[in-house]
Design an enzyme around this catalytic site. Structure first.
Site, PDB file in Angstrom:
ATOM      1  NE  ARG A  85       0.038  11.373   9.926  1.00  0.00           N
ATOM      2  CZ  ARG A  85      -0.095  10.158   9.395  1.00  0.00           C
ATOM      3  NH1 ARG A  85      -1.060   9.383   9.807  1.00  0.00           N
ATOM      4  NH2 ARG A  85       0.748   9.729   8.489  1.00  0.00           N
ATOM      5  N   PRO A  86       1.258  16.749  10.836  1.00  0.00           N
ATOM      6  CG  PRO A  86       3.203  17.099  12.071  1.00  0.00           C
ATOM      7  CD  PRO A  86       1.976  16.241  12.003  1.00  0.00           C
ATOM      8  CB  ILE A  87       2.232  18.665   5.612  1.00  0.00           C
ATOM      9  CG1 ILE A  87       1.303  19.887   5.663  1.00  0.00           C
ATOM     10  CG2 ILE A  87       1.452  17.383   5.545  1.00  0.00           C
ATOM     11  CD1 ILE A  87       0.635  20.154   4.320  1.00  0.00           C
ATOM     12  CG  ASP A  88       6.430  20.701  10.110  1.00  0.00           C
ATOM     13  OD1 ASP A  88       5.730  19.676  10.128  1.00  0.00           O
ATOM     14  OD2 ASP A  88       7.498  20.808  10.743  1.00  0.00           O
ATOM     15  CG  LEU A  89       9.411  18.031   8.411  1.00  0.00           C
ATOM     16  CD1 LEU A  89       9.837  16.625   8.787  1.00  0.00           C
ATOM     17  CD2 LEU A  89      10.506  19.018   8.785  1.00  0.00           C
ATOM     18  CE  LYS A 143      -1.711   1.844   3.922  1.00  0.00           C
ATOM     19  NZ  LYS A 143      -1.468   3.294   3.989  1.00  0.00           N
ATOM     20  CG  ASN A 144       2.575   2.675   3.524  1.00  0.00           C
ATOM     21  OD1 ASN A 144       1.380   2.936   3.388  1.00  0.00           O
ATOM     22  ND2 ASN A 144       3.145   2.536   4.706  1.00  0.00           N
ATOM     23  CG  ASP A 165       2.685   1.451   9.291  1.00  0.00           C
ATOM     24  OD1 ASP A 165       2.661   2.434  10.046  1.00  0.00           O
ATOM     25  OD2 ASP A 165       2.545   1.553   8.057  1.00  0.00           O
ATOM     26  CB  ILE A 213       6.709   6.839  14.396  1.00  0.00           C
ATOM     27  CG1 ILE A 213       7.975   5.968  14.347  1.00  0.00           C
ATOM     28  CG2 ILE A 213       6.507   7.574  13.068  1.00  0.00           C
ATOM     29  CD1 ILE A 213       9.273   6.681  14.037  1.00  0.00           C
ATOM     30  NE  ARG A 215      -8.405   4.935   5.228  1.00  0.00           N
ATOM     31  CZ  ARG A 215      -8.303   6.038   5.960  1.00  0.00           C
ATOM     32  NH1 ARG A 215      -7.932   5.980   7.206  1.00  0.00           N
ATOM     33  NH2 ARG A 215      -8.560   7.193   5.436  1.00  0.00           N
ATOM     34  CB  CYS A 225      -5.526  11.139  10.598  1.00  0.00           C
ATOM     35  SG  CYS A 225      -3.992  10.391  11.108  1.00  0.00           S
ATOM     36  NE  ARG A 237      -2.889   7.863   7.945  1.00  0.00           N
ATOM     37  CZ  ARG A 237      -1.684   7.625   7.479  1.00  0.00           C
ATOM     38  NH1 ARG A 237      -1.066   8.532   6.753  1.00  0.00           N
ATOM     39  NH2 ARG A 237      -1.099   6.473   7.699  1.00  0.00           N
TER      40      ARG A 237
HETATM   41  C1  UD1 Z   1       4.191   6.949   6.153  1.00  0.00           C
HETATM   42  C2  UD1 Z   1       3.350   5.722   5.956  1.00  0.00           C
HETATM   43  C3  UD1 Z   1       2.800   5.231   7.286  1.00  0.00           C
HETATM   44  C4  UD1 Z   1       3.930   5.007   8.271  1.00  0.00           C
HETATM   45  C5  UD1 Z   1       4.800   6.261   8.367  1.00  0.00           C
HETATM   46  C6  UD1 Z   1       6.035   6.054   9.238  1.00  0.00           C
HETATM   47  C7  UD1 Z   1       2.452   6.002   3.732  1.00  0.00           C
HETATM   48  C8  UD1 Z   1       1.249   6.224   2.896  1.00  0.00           C
HETATM   49  N1  UD1 Z   1       2.253   6.034   5.056  1.00  0.00           N
HETATM   50  O1  UD1 Z   1       3.349   7.974   6.657  1.00  0.00           O
HETATM   51  O2  UD1 Z   1       2.105   3.996   7.081  1.00  0.00           O
HETATM   52  O3  UD1 Z   1       3.395   4.708   9.536  1.00  0.00           O
HETATM   53  O4  UD1 Z   1       5.253   6.666   7.055  1.00  0.00           O
HETATM   54  O5  UD1 Z   1       6.788   4.994   8.745  1.00  0.00           O
HETATM   55  O6  UD1 Z   1       3.534   5.747   3.253  1.00  0.00           O
HETATM   56  N2  UD1 Z   1       6.167  14.745  10.605  1.00  0.00           N
HETATM   57  C9  UD1 Z   1       6.324  16.081  10.931  1.00  0.00           C
HETATM   58  N3  UD1 Z   1       6.265  16.999   9.922  1.00  0.00           N
HETATM   59  C10 UD1 Z   1       6.080  16.636   8.628  1.00  0.00           C
HETATM   60  C11 UD1 Z   1       5.941  15.286   8.305  1.00  0.00           C
HETATM   61  C12 UD1 Z   1       5.984  14.337   9.315  1.00  0.00           C
HETATM   62  O7  UD1 Z   1       6.488  16.426  12.101  1.00  0.00           O
HETATM   63  O8  UD1 Z   1       6.047  17.532   7.762  1.00  0.00           O
HETATM   64  C13 UD1 Z   1       6.220  13.721  11.676  1.00  0.00           C
HETATM   65  C14 UD1 Z   1       4.893  12.964  11.826  1.00  0.00           C
HETATM   66  O9  UD1 Z   1       4.005  13.633  12.649  1.00  0.00           O
HETATM   67  C15 UD1 Z   1       5.370  11.664  12.431  1.00  0.00           C
HETATM   68  C16 UD1 Z   1       6.739  11.442  11.788  1.00  0.00           C
HETATM   69  O10 UD1 Z   1       7.125  12.712  11.295  1.00  0.00           O
HETATM   70  O11 UD1 Z   1       5.534  11.817  13.811  1.00  0.00           O
HETATM   71  C17 UD1 Z   1       6.784  10.432  10.666  1.00  0.00           C
HETATM   72  O12 UD1 Z   1       5.869  10.798   9.672  1.00  0.00           O
HETATM   73  P1  UD1 Z   1       6.066  10.428   8.149  1.00  0.00           P
HETATM   74  O13 UD1 Z   1       7.309   9.616   7.984  1.00  0.00           O
HETATM   75  O14 UD1 Z   1       5.943  11.673   7.354  1.00  0.00           O
HETATM   76  O15 UD1 Z   1       4.814   9.490   7.885  1.00  0.00           O
HETATM   77  P2  UD1 Z   1       3.843   9.496   6.645  1.00  0.00           P
HETATM   78  O16 UD1 Z   1       4.587   9.766   5.394  1.00  0.00           O
HETATM   79  O17 UD1 Z   1       2.647  10.304   6.950  1.00  0.00           O
END
Ligand code: UD1
Length: 419
Positions: A123-127, A24-25, A308, A330, A400, A118, A94
Site C-alpha cells: 500500500r504505497p503512499i508515495d503520492l 465506511k469509506n 471493492d 486497482i 471492519r 496489507c 489500514r
Molecule cells: C480507497 C478505499 C478502498 C478502495 C480504494 C480504491 C478507503 C478507506 N478505502 O483506498 O476501499 O478499494 O480507495 O477505490 O476509502 N497508490 C499508489 N501510491 C499512492 C497511493 C495509491 O501507487 O500514494 C495506488 C494503490 O497501490 C492502488 C491505487 O493507487 O493500486 C488506488 O489506491 P487508492 O485510491 O489510494 O486507495 P485507498 O485510498 O487506499
C-alpha cells in the site's frame, strides 16, 4: 487473531427490505476531518464498524472527546493537540493514513508509522507524500516512522496526481482546507466519498470547488467550525446485498441508498439477468431467473466498476450459466476470495490481474476463511447461495466494513448466525 465465525445454511431465498448504513469509506475521512474544526461536530449515519471505532480511538488519543449513540458520533476536537498516532492504532486500521493530512493541518506536525503492506498487497503512499512536499511539508522516514512538519505553504499549489488515488486526494484536501493558499488537485479521485468529505468540510466553512470532477480547488481558510453532517450511504454494502439477492433468486428492496452512485454495479447485476429498479433513495433487485455470465468486468476508478465490489460479483458469478472474466486494475492482490470460493465448488482461475470464472450449477457449503474485508463479504454471498452449511472464520475482517451483517441478512430470511 481468533474472532467469531459465521454459520450460514445456504439456499434460503432472500426477500424483504434492508436499510443500508452510512459509508465506511466516507465516515473514516470525515472523522479525521473533525480534528480540523476545533469544536463540536455531530456526525450522523455513522455505522458501527470496527474501522470507525478504531478511528474514534485515534481521535481520543489525540485529545478529542467523543460520544457515540446509535449511529451518531459527536466529536469535540477543542483540545486535540496530539501529533502522534501510535503504532498499535495505525495497525488497527489500514486507512489510518488519512489522519496524516488532518493532524498536520491541525497542529503542524505529525508522527505516525509508515503503513506497510496489507491483505491487498503493498500500500504505497508515495503520492500522498509527494503532494504534501509540494505543499511545503518536510518529511523524514526513520525506522518506519514518518515524521512530518508543516513548512511555508505556497500561495498557489498545482498538484497533478499520476493516478487518482482516493487516500491521496483526501489527505491533500484535509491538509489544504485550513490556512492560506490555493491548492488545485488535478486527476483527483472522483469517488462519491470524496464529494462527501468535501461536503462535510464545506459545511464547516471550507472553500472547496469541483466536487465530483477530477479537478478540485481548495482555498485555505483561517479557521473551520464544527457542524452537523450525515454520512452518505454505503454503496459497497448495497452492492453486497445485491449479490446476496442474485445468488438466492431473491427480491430485495435496499433503502437509504443513492442509486446515482451505483450505475456501474447496477448495470453488471442487470447484465447477469437480475431486474434492477432504482427509485429515489431505493434500489429494488429481483433475481427470479438464474444468473448468466457477463462480458469482461474491469475494475476502474469511479465512475468505473469499483474494486471493492469485484469479489462480491465474483462470488455471484461463480454460480451462473457461462464464463465470465474479471480484470482487476486497482489492487495487486484482490483475488483472495477465489481459493476459498473454489472450496465451495466454484471454478475460478486467477492469474495476475485476470480471473476467469466458469459458472457452475451449484455451490456447496464449506469451511472457509475471510482474508480481507470484501473477500469475506464475498464468502457470505457465496454461502447464502450454496447448498448446505458454510462456516466462515476471520469475521473480524467483515466487521471492519459491515455493521452486523448477519442481522441485516437474517431480517430478509437468511439462515445466518454468529458463533
Ligand atoms: C480507497 C478505499 C478502498 C478502495 C480504494 C480504491 C478507503 C478507506 N478505502 O483506498 O476501499 O478499494 O480507495 O477505490 O476509502 N497508490 C499508489 N501510491 C499512492 C497511493 C495509491 O501507487 O500514494 C495506488 C494503490 O497501490 C492502488 C491505487 O493507487 O493500486 C488506488 O489506491 P487508492 O485510491 O489510494 O486507495 P485507498 O485510498 O487506499
Amino acid at each position: 487473531m481468533e474472532s467469531s465465525r459465521l454459520l450460514v445454511e445456504g439456499g434460503r431465498r432472500l426477500t424483504g427490505e434492508i436499510r443500508v448504513h452510512g459509508a465506511k469509506n466516507s465516515v473514516l475521512p470525515i472523522l479525521a476531518a473533525t480534528l480540523l474544526c476545533g469544536n463540536i461536530s455531530v456526525v450522523h449515519n455513522s455505522a458501527s464498524l470496527s474501522d470507525a471505532f478504531a478511528a474514534m480511538r485515534i481521535l481520543r488519543s489525540l485529545g478529542c472527546e467523543i460520544s457515540h449513540e446509535g449511529s451518531t458520533v459527536t466529536v469535540n476536537s477543542a483540545d486535540a493537540n496530539g501529533d502522534t498516532v501510535s503504532d498499535g492504532l495505525m495497525h488497527e486500521m489500514r486507512s489510518s493514513i488519512v489522519f496524516l493530512g488532518a493532524i498536520l493541518g491541525r497542529v503542524g506536525h505529525c508522527r505516525l508509522s509508515f503503513p506497510g503492506g496489507c491483505e491487498l498487497g503493498p500500500r504505497p503512499i508515495d503520492l500522498h507524500l509527494e503532494a504534501l512536499r509540494r505543499l511545503g511539508v518536510r518529511i523524514t522516514v526513520d525506522h518506519g516512522i514518518l515524521d512530518c512538519t508543516a513548512g511555508v505553504r505556497p500561495a498557489n499549489a498545482d498538484i497533478t496526481l499520476s493516478l487518482p488515488s482516493v487516500g491521496a486526494t483526501e489527505n491533500i484536501m484535509l491538509y489544504s482546507a485550513l490556512g492560506a493558499g490555493e491548492t488545485v488537485i488535478r486527476n483527483a479521485a472522483r469517488e462519491p466519498e470524496i464529494a462527501d468529505l468535501a461536503g462535510y468540510l464545506t459545511k464547516c466553512g471550507a472553500e472547496i470547488s469541483g466536487q465530483g470532477t477530477s479537478t478540485l480547488v481548495i482555498n485555505g481558510v483561517p479557521e473551520l467550525h464544527g457542524c452537523e453532517y450525515s454520512v452518505m450511504p454505503d454503496r459497497i454494502e448495497a452492492a453486497t446485498y445485491m449479490g446476496a439477492a442474485a445468488v438466492t433468486h431473491g427480491e430485495l428492496m435496499l433503502k437509504g441508498v443513492r442509486p446515482s452512485d451505483m450505475y456501474s454495479c447496477m448495470s453488471v447485476f442487470s447484465e447477469m439477468g437480475c431486474g434492477v429498479y432504482p427509485y429515489d433513495d431505493k434500489i429494488f433487485i429481483s433475481a427470479r431467473k438464474p444468473i448468466t455470465a457477463v462480458r469482461t468486468i474491469r475494475t476502474m476508478p469511479y465512475p468505473g466498476f469499483p474494486t471493492d465490489c469485484q469479489p462480491i460479483v465474483m462470488a455471484a458469478l461463480s454460480k451462473s450459466a457461462g464464463t465470465s472474466v474479471i480484470v482487476e486494475n486497482i489492487f495487486e492482490n484482490r483475488f483472495m476470495a477465489a481459493p476459498e470460493l473454489r472450496r465451495m465448488g466454484a471454478n475460478i482461475k486467477a492469474e495476475g490481474k485476470v480471473a476467469v470464472i466458469e459458472g457452475v450449477k451449484s455451490l456447496c457449503g464449506a469451511k472457509v476463511r475471510a482474508f480481507d474485508l470484501r473477500a469475506g463479504a464475498a464468502l457470505v454471498v457465496a454461502a447464502l447461495g450454496a447448498e448446505g452449511q458454510s462456516e466462515i472464520s476471520n469475521v473480524h475482517y467483515i466487521d471492519r466494513g459491515y455493521e452486523s451483517i448477519e442481522t441485516a441478512l437474517s431480517s430478509v430470511g437468511a439462515d445466518i448466525r454468529r458463533i
